[in-house]
Design a protein around this motif. Structure first.
Motif, PDB file in Angstrom:
ATOM      1  N   ILE A   1       0.858  -1.180   0.000  1.00  0.00           N
ATOM      2  CA  ILE A   1       0.000   0.000   0.000  1.00  0.00           C
ATOM      3  C   ILE A   1       0.897   1.234   0.000  1.00  0.00           C
ATOM      4  CG2 ILE A   1      -1.754   1.285   1.273  1.00  0.00           C
ATOM      5  CD1 ILE A   1      -2.229  -1.673   2.624  1.00  0.00           C
ATOM      6  N   THR A   2       0.650   2.109  -0.950  1.00  0.00           N
ATOM      7  CA  THR A   2       1.498   3.292  -1.108  1.00  0.00           C
ATOM      8  C   THR A   2       0.633   4.537  -1.206  1.00  0.00           C
ATOM      9  OG1 THR A   2       2.976   1.892  -2.442  1.00  0.00           O
ATOM     10  CG2 THR A   2       3.412   4.254  -2.440  1.00  0.00           C
ATOM     11  N   TRP A   3       1.088   5.596  -0.597  1.00  0.00           N
ATOM     12  CA  TRP A   3       0.380   6.879  -0.646  1.00  0.00           C
ATOM     13  C   TRP A   3       1.256   7.933  -1.313  1.00  0.00           C
ATOM     14  CZ3 TRP A   3      -4.576   8.173   1.233  1.00  0.00           C
ATOM     15  CH2 TRP A   3      -5.266   7.134   1.878  1.00  0.00           C
ATOM     16  N   TYR A   4       0.586   8.745  -2.157  1.00  0.00           N
ATOM     17  CA  TYR A   4       1.246   9.847  -2.831  1.00  0.00           C
ATOM     18  C   TYR A   4       0.487  11.138  -2.547  1.00  0.00           C
ATOM     19  CZ  TYR A   4       4.151   6.724  -5.662  1.00  0.00           C
ATOM     20  OH  TYR A   4       5.064   5.788  -6.083  1.00  0.00           O
ATOM     21  N   GLN A   5       1.204  12.246  -2.639  1.00  0.00           N
ATOM     22  CA  GLN A   5       0.637  13.583  -2.456  1.00  0.00           C
ATOM     23  C   GLN A   5       0.860  14.359  -3.752  1.00  0.00           C
ATOM     24  OE1 GLN A   5       3.202  16.389  -0.375  1.00  0.00           O
ATOM     25  NE2 GLN A   5       1.511  16.943   0.976  1.00  0.00           N
ATOM     26  N   GLN A   6      -0.153  15.103  -4.176  1.00  0.00           N
ATOM     27  CA  GLN A   6       0.012  15.909  -5.378  1.00  0.00           C
ATOM     28  C   GLN A   6      -0.515  17.316  -5.175  1.00  0.00           C
ATOM     29  OE1 GLN A   6      -2.131  14.864  -9.017  1.00  0.00           O
ATOM     30  NE2 GLN A   6      -0.494  15.732 -10.283  1.00  0.00           N
ATOM     31  N   PHE A   7       0.360  18.282  -5.457  1.00  0.00           N
ATOM     32  CA  PHE A   7      -0.035  19.689  -5.471  1.00  0.00           C
ATOM     33  C   PHE A   7      -0.429  20.061  -6.895  1.00  0.00           C
ATOM     34  CE2 PHE A   7       1.078  20.337  -1.209  1.00  0.00           C
ATOM     35  CZ  PHE A   7       2.312  19.772  -0.952  1.00  0.00           C
ATOM     36  N   PRO A   8      -1.237  21.100  -7.056  1.00  0.00           N
ATOM     37  CA  PRO A   8      -1.675  21.508  -8.408  1.00  0.00           C
ATOM     38  C   PRO A   8      -0.507  21.730  -9.345  1.00  0.00           C
ATOM     39  CG  PRO A   8      -2.938  22.660  -6.742  1.00  0.00           C
ATOM     40  CD  PRO A   8      -1.861  21.935  -6.002  1.00  0.00           C
ATOM     41  N   SER A   9      -0.621  21.180 -10.528  1.00  0.00           N
ATOM     42  CA  SER A   9       0.358  21.350 -11.608  1.00  0.00           C
ATOM     43  C   SER A   9       1.735  20.770 -11.280  1.00  0.00           C
ATOM     44  CB  SER A   9       0.510  22.830 -11.975  1.00  0.00           C
ATOM     45  OG  SER A   9      -0.718  23.329 -12.444  1.00  0.00           O
ATOM     46  N   GLN A  10       1.794  19.893 -10.287  1.00  0.00           N
ATOM     47  CA  GLN A  10       3.047  19.214  -9.980  1.00  0.00           C
ATOM     48  C   GLN A  10       2.852  17.712 -10.056  1.00  0.00           C
ATOM     49  OE1 GLN A  10       5.134  20.398  -6.449  1.00  0.00           O
ATOM     50  NE2 GLN A  10       4.483  22.535  -6.618  1.00  0.00           N
ATOM     51  N   GLY A  11       3.952  17.001 -10.237  1.00  0.00           N
ATOM     52  CA  GLY A  11       3.863  15.555 -10.230  1.00  0.00           C
ATOM     53  C   GLY A  11       3.651  15.034  -8.818  1.00  0.00           C
ATOM     54  N   PRO A  12       2.991  13.886  -8.689  1.00  0.00           N
ATOM     55  CA  PRO A  12       2.797  13.298  -7.359  1.00  0.00           C
ATOM     56  C   PRO A  12       4.131  13.029  -6.664  1.00  0.00           C
ATOM     57  CG  PRO A  12       1.395  12.219  -8.963  1.00  0.00           C
ATOM     58  CD  PRO A  12       2.341  13.104  -9.733  1.00  0.00           C
TER      59      PRO A  12
ATOM     60  N   ALA B   1      -3.708  19.468  -0.569  1.00  0.00           N
ATOM     61  CA  ALA B   1      -3.250  18.720  -1.742  1.00  0.00           C
ATOM     62  C   ALA B   1      -4.221  17.571  -1.982  1.00  0.00           C
ATOM     63  CB  ALA B   1      -1.844  18.178  -1.524  1.00  0.00           C
ATOM     64  N   VAL B   2      -3.961  16.829  -3.037  1.00  0.00           N
ATOM     65  CA  VAL B   2      -4.709  15.596  -3.294  1.00  0.00           C
ATOM     66  C   VAL B   2      -3.839  14.425  -2.861  1.00  0.00           C
ATOM     67  CG1 VAL B   2      -5.807  14.126  -5.025  1.00  0.00           C
ATOM     68  CG2 VAL B   2      -5.950  16.621  -5.231  1.00  0.00           C
ATOM     69  N   TYR B   3      -4.444  13.494  -2.139  1.00  0.00           N
ATOM     70  CA  TYR B   3      -3.724  12.336  -1.617  1.00  0.00           C
ATOM     71  C   TYR B   3      -4.275  11.071  -2.272  1.00  0.00           C
ATOM     72  CZ  TYR B   3      -1.805  15.541   1.744  1.00  0.00           C
ATOM     73  OH  TYR B   3      -1.136  16.598   2.315  1.00  0.00           O
ATOM     74  N   TYR B   4      -3.367  10.279  -2.818  1.00  0.00           N
ATOM     75  CA  TYR B   4      -3.741   9.063  -3.539  1.00  0.00           C
ATOM     76  C   TYR B   4      -3.265   7.825  -2.788  1.00  0.00           C
ATOM     77  CZ  TYR B   4      -4.277  12.149  -7.643  1.00  0.00           C
ATOM     78  OH  TYR B   4      -4.636  13.142  -8.519  1.00  0.00           O
ATOM     79  N   CYS B   5      -4.136   6.839  -2.735  1.00  0.00           N
ATOM     80  CA  CYS B   5      -3.811   5.535  -2.174  1.00  0.00           C
ATOM     81  C   CYS B   5      -3.672   4.550  -3.335  1.00  0.00           C
ATOM     82  CB  CYS B   5      -4.943   5.099  -1.232  1.00  0.00           C
ATOM     83  SG  CYS B   5      -4.975   3.357  -0.797  1.00  0.00           S
ATOM     84  N   LEU B   6      -2.569   3.824  -3.389  1.00  0.00           N
ATOM     85  CA  LEU B   6      -2.336   2.845  -4.441  1.00  0.00           C
ATOM     86  C   LEU B   6      -2.042   1.499  -3.810  1.00  0.00           C
ATOM     87  CD1 LEU B   6      -1.519   5.669  -5.776  1.00  0.00           C
ATOM     88  CD2 LEU B   6      -0.140   4.305  -7.324  1.00  0.00           C
ATOM     89  N   VAL B   7      -2.495   0.454  -4.472  1.00  0.00           N
ATOM     90  CA  VAL B   7      -2.238  -0.904  -4.012  1.00  0.00           C
ATOM     91  C   VAL B   7      -1.678  -1.707  -5.169  1.00  0.00           C
ATOM     92  CG1 VAL B   7      -3.293  -3.033  -3.196  1.00  0.00           C
ATOM     93  CG2 VAL B   7      -4.028  -0.848  -2.256  1.00  0.00           C
TER      94      VAL B   7
ATOM     95  N   ILE C   1      -1.367   2.671 -10.783  1.00  0.00           N
ATOM     96  CA  ILE C   1      -2.659   3.141 -11.256  1.00  0.00           C
ATOM     97  C   ILE C   1      -3.266   4.025 -10.166  1.00  0.00           C
ATOM     98  CG2 ILE C   1      -4.928   2.493 -12.097  1.00  0.00           C
ATOM     99  CD1 ILE C   1      -2.652   1.563 -13.889  1.00  0.00           C
ATOM    100  N   PHE C   2      -3.510   5.273 -10.510  1.00  0.00           N
ATOM    101  CA  PHE C   2      -4.048   6.229  -9.547  1.00  0.00           C
ATOM    102  C   PHE C   2      -5.559   6.316  -9.672  1.00  0.00           C
ATOM    103  CE2 PHE C   2      -0.330   8.522  -7.837  1.00  0.00           C
ATOM    104  CZ  PHE C   2       0.659   7.963  -8.619  1.00  0.00           C
TER     105      PHE C   2
ATOM    106  N   ASP D   1      -8.143  19.584 -13.624  1.00  0.00           N
ATOM    107  CA  ASP D   1      -9.002  19.095 -12.551  1.00  0.00           C
ATOM    108  C   ASP D   1      -9.391  17.626 -12.693  1.00  0.00           C
ATOM    109  OD1 ASP D   1     -10.705  22.275 -12.359  1.00  0.00           O
ATOM    110  OD2 ASP D   1      -8.968  21.514 -11.266  1.00  0.00           O
ATOM    111  N   GLN D   2      -8.612  16.890 -13.434  1.00  0.00           N
ATOM    112  CA  GLN D   2      -8.881  15.468 -13.575  1.00  0.00           C
ATOM    113  C   GLN D   2      -7.791  14.655 -12.883  1.00  0.00           C
ATOM    114  OE1 GLN D   2     -11.713  14.178 -15.148  1.00  0.00           O
ATOM    115  NE2 GLN D   2     -12.241  16.346 -15.003  1.00  0.00           N
ATOM    116  N   GLY D   3      -8.055  13.379 -12.756  1.00  0.00           N
ATOM    117  CA  GLY D   3      -7.076  12.495 -12.139  1.00  0.00           C
ATOM    118  C   GLY D   3      -5.960  12.139 -13.093  1.00  0.00           C
ATOM    119  N   LEU D   4      -5.023  11.368 -12.588  1.00  0.00           N
ATOM    120  CA  LEU D   4      -3.901  10.923 -13.387  1.00  0.00           C
ATOM    121  C   LEU D   4      -4.300   9.693 -14.182  1.00  0.00           C
ATOM    122  CD1 LEU D   4      -1.274  11.394 -10.646  1.00  0.00           C
ATOM    123  CD2 LEU D   4      -0.890  12.191 -12.956  1.00  0.00           C
ATOM    124  N   GLN D   5      -4.297   9.828 -15.485  1.00  0.00           N
ATOM    125  CA  GLN D   5      -4.630   8.708 -16.346  1.00  0.00           C
ATOM    126  C   GLN D   5      -3.345   8.008 -16.764  1.00  0.00           C
ATOM    127  OE1 GLN D   5      -7.779   7.640 -17.198  1.00  0.00           O
ATOM    128  NE2 GLN D   5      -8.453   9.181 -15.737  1.00  0.00           N
ATOM    129  N   PHE D   6      -3.226   6.759 -16.390  1.00  0.00           N
ATOM    130  CA  PHE D   6      -2.056   5.976 -16.745  1.00  0.00           C
ATOM    131  C   PHE D   6      -2.084   5.670 -18.234  1.00  0.00           C
ATOM    132  CE2 PHE D   6       1.244   2.954 -16.672  1.00  0.00           C
ATOM    133  CZ  PHE D   6       0.810   1.766 -17.252  1.00  0.00           C
TER     134      PHE D   6
END
Lengths: 112, 111
Positions: free
Chosen positions: A33-44, A84-90, A101-102, B40-45
């Motif tokens: 399980i991995t978590w990422y953080q993303q700010f606007p216009s930046q990579g996670p 920010a936006v926080y993503y959970c990945l498995v 896959i986000f 404003d969309q998610g990350l599309q792989f």
């Protein structure tokens, strides 16, 4: 590939602890399980990764119950800059694997 | 600085044109991933390469293609561009698929 479910958004105030929970009922035995953080216009940006129980680093803690069907990212004493936006990945890792896959993520808004 | 370099940072082009986005992964990382993120969309792989071989494919249009070269840098080719292709395109690299490092992205504007 295990599907994840997170709240779409959360609000908090500066100085509070924020817990974001992610559901992953179909997690496989060799999935992490991995978590990422993303700010606007930046990579996670990678925050934390774990397999079971609890993992802590300088920015967050990750709690994973014994059944591993969910996980909780804990951010202690958030500040405005944690908005920010926080993503959970498995997924399984190692070698050529690594399914990055986000989902839609959780938009955290921290208010003063 | 993540160590992943994407060029160019910004790109403005007309509909119907073709562009190439370039990604230099972190030293030693064998996996390269490409993503598209519209406003404003998610990350599309889009696609993943591992040591020069295509490893996984996501929602990548037939007008788009990618490759990873022997020096491990990667290029994403976008052709017959449409207005809807305007987006941020991110590249990420990883040594084993665990912790991935993202570049700053290429902002593509199709006019």
């Amino acid at each position: 590939l295990a599907k994840t479910t997170q709240p779409i958004s959360m609000d908090s105030y500066e100085g509070q602890e924020v817990n974001i929970t992610c559901s992953h009922n179909n997690i496989a035995t060799n999935d992490y399980i991995t978590w990422y953080q993303q700010f606007p216009s930046q990579g996670p940006r990678f925050i934390i990764q774990g397999y079971k129980t609890k993992v802590t680093n300088e920015v967050a803690s990750l709690f994973i119950p014994a059944d591993r069907k969910s996980s909780t990212l804990s951010l202690p004493r958030v500040s405005l800059s944690d908005t920010a936006v926080y993503y959970c990945l498995v997924g399984a890792y190692g070698g050529s694997q690594g399914n990055l896959i986000f989902g839609k993520g959780t938009k955290l808004s921290v208010k003063p | 600085d993540s160590g992943v370099t994407q060029t160019p940072k910004h790109l403005i082009t007309a509909t119907g044109q073709r562009v190439t986005l370039r990604c230099s992964p972190r030293s030693g990382d064998l996996s390269v991933y490409w993503y598209q993120q519209s406003l404003d969309q998610g990350l599309q792989f889009l696609i993943q390469y591992y040591n020069g071989e295509e490893r996984a494919k996501g929602n990548i249009l037939e007008r788009f293609s990618a490759q990873q070269f022997p020096d491990l840098h990667s290029e994403l080719n976008l052709s017959s561009l449409e207005l809807g292709d305007s987006a941020l395109y991110f590249c990420a690299s990883s040594v084993d698929g665990g912790q991935a490092f993202f570049g700053q992205g290429t902002r593509l504007t199709v006019v």
